[in-house]
Design a protein around this motif. Structure first.
Motif, PDB file in Angstrom:
ATOM      1  N   LYS A   1       1.810   8.860  -9.485  1.00  0.00           N
ATOM      2  CA  LYS A   1       2.382   7.538  -9.747  1.00  0.00           C
ATOM      3  C   LYS A   1       1.742   7.014 -11.021  1.00  0.00           C
TER       4      LYS A   1
ATOM      5  N   ASP B   1      -0.106   9.689  -4.667  1.00  0.00           N
ATOM      6  CA  ASP B   1       0.221   9.069  -3.397  1.00  0.00           C
ATOM      7  C   ASP B   1      -0.150  10.020  -2.252  1.00  0.00           C
ATOM      8  N   SER B   2       0.210   9.652  -1.033  1.00  0.00           N
ATOM      9  CA  SER B   2      -0.175  10.432   0.150  1.00  0.00           C
ATOM     10  C   SER B   2       0.396  11.846   0.162  1.00  0.00           C
TER      11      SER B   2
ATOM     12  N   TYR C   1      -0.691   0.784  -5.619  1.00  0.00           N
ATOM     13  CA  TYR C   1      -0.473   2.178  -5.245  1.00  0.00           C
ATOM     14  C   TYR C   1      -1.452   2.643  -4.185  1.00  0.00           C
ATOM     15  N   TYR C   2      -1.041   3.675  -3.457  1.00  0.00           N
ATOM     16  CA  TYR C   2      -1.815   4.296  -2.393  1.00  0.00           C
ATOM     17  C   TYR C   2      -3.182   4.742  -2.915  1.00  0.00           C
ATOM     18  N   HIS C   3      -4.248   4.279  -2.289  1.00  0.00           N
ATOM     19  CA  HIS C   3      -5.628   4.643  -2.625  1.00  0.00           C
ATOM     20  C   HIS C   3      -5.989   4.369  -4.082  1.00  0.00           C
ATOM     21  N   GLN C   4      -5.311   3.443  -4.691  1.00  0.00           N
ATOM     22  CA  GLN C   4      -5.526   3.135  -6.111  1.00  0.00           C
ATOM     23  C   GLN C   4      -6.979   2.750  -6.398  1.00  0.00           C
TER      24      GLN C   4
END
Length: 160
Positions: free
Chosen positions: A29, A23-24, A60-63
């Motif tokens: 994750k 994640d950021s 999810y973030y930037h998945q």
């Protein structure tokens, strides 16, 4: 639009990429799942590139960026998860079509269904009975990039 001609992706047809993503804040994750399909690919002009359809099954973030990078087909303009300064410089500066902070990732369509098939009303109960189908036109800067490829006509027809 991804870097690479897409040949290795096309051989796999529609496939699922699974794996942990960060994640950021750099926290891992688990359980990220993205369905990937390479629609078109070319060795050029302007460069080796391919058009890929991704359907994230988790959010999810930037998945998508991370999964495509792991498949060795990072998104054009990607600098965070799969750096290639020389290649991105070509797309940004030599072609002059991609703003500095932009990557070629576009959400063309989002479909939400009210019923997932199990007969239970889920958290989307506020949706119309037939669900929602939202489409977003391709931004002009991405359209200009796509027009440079050998698969431009087919791709633009597909995106309506």
């Amino acid at each position: 639009l991804c870097r690479g001609n897409g040949e290795s992706l096309q051989k796999r047809g529609v496939f699922v990429a699974e794996g942990d993503v960060k994640d950021s804040r750099g926290r891992v994750k688990t359980g990220a799942i993205t369905e990937i399909e390479c629609l078109y690919g070319t060795d050029g002009p302007p460069r080796r590139c391919c058009l890929v359809r991704c359907r994230p099954k988790t959010g999810y973030y930037h998945q998508i960026r991370q999964h495509l990078g792991r498949e060795n087909h990072p998104i054009v303009g990607e600098n965070r998860h799969r750096k290639d300064i020389k290649e991105n410089k070509y797309w940004r500066i030599e072609l002059g079509l991609l703003p500095q902070s932009r990557i070629c990732l576009h959400c063309h369509r989002v479909t939400l269904r009210r019923d997932d098939g199990d007969g239970q009303v889920d958290e989307f109960q506020y949706l119309p009975t037939d669900g929602l189908d939202i489409r977003c036109p391709l931004p002009e800067d991405m359209r200009r990039l796509l027009e440079l490829t050998r698969f431009a006509d087919e791709a633009l027809d597909l995106m309506g």
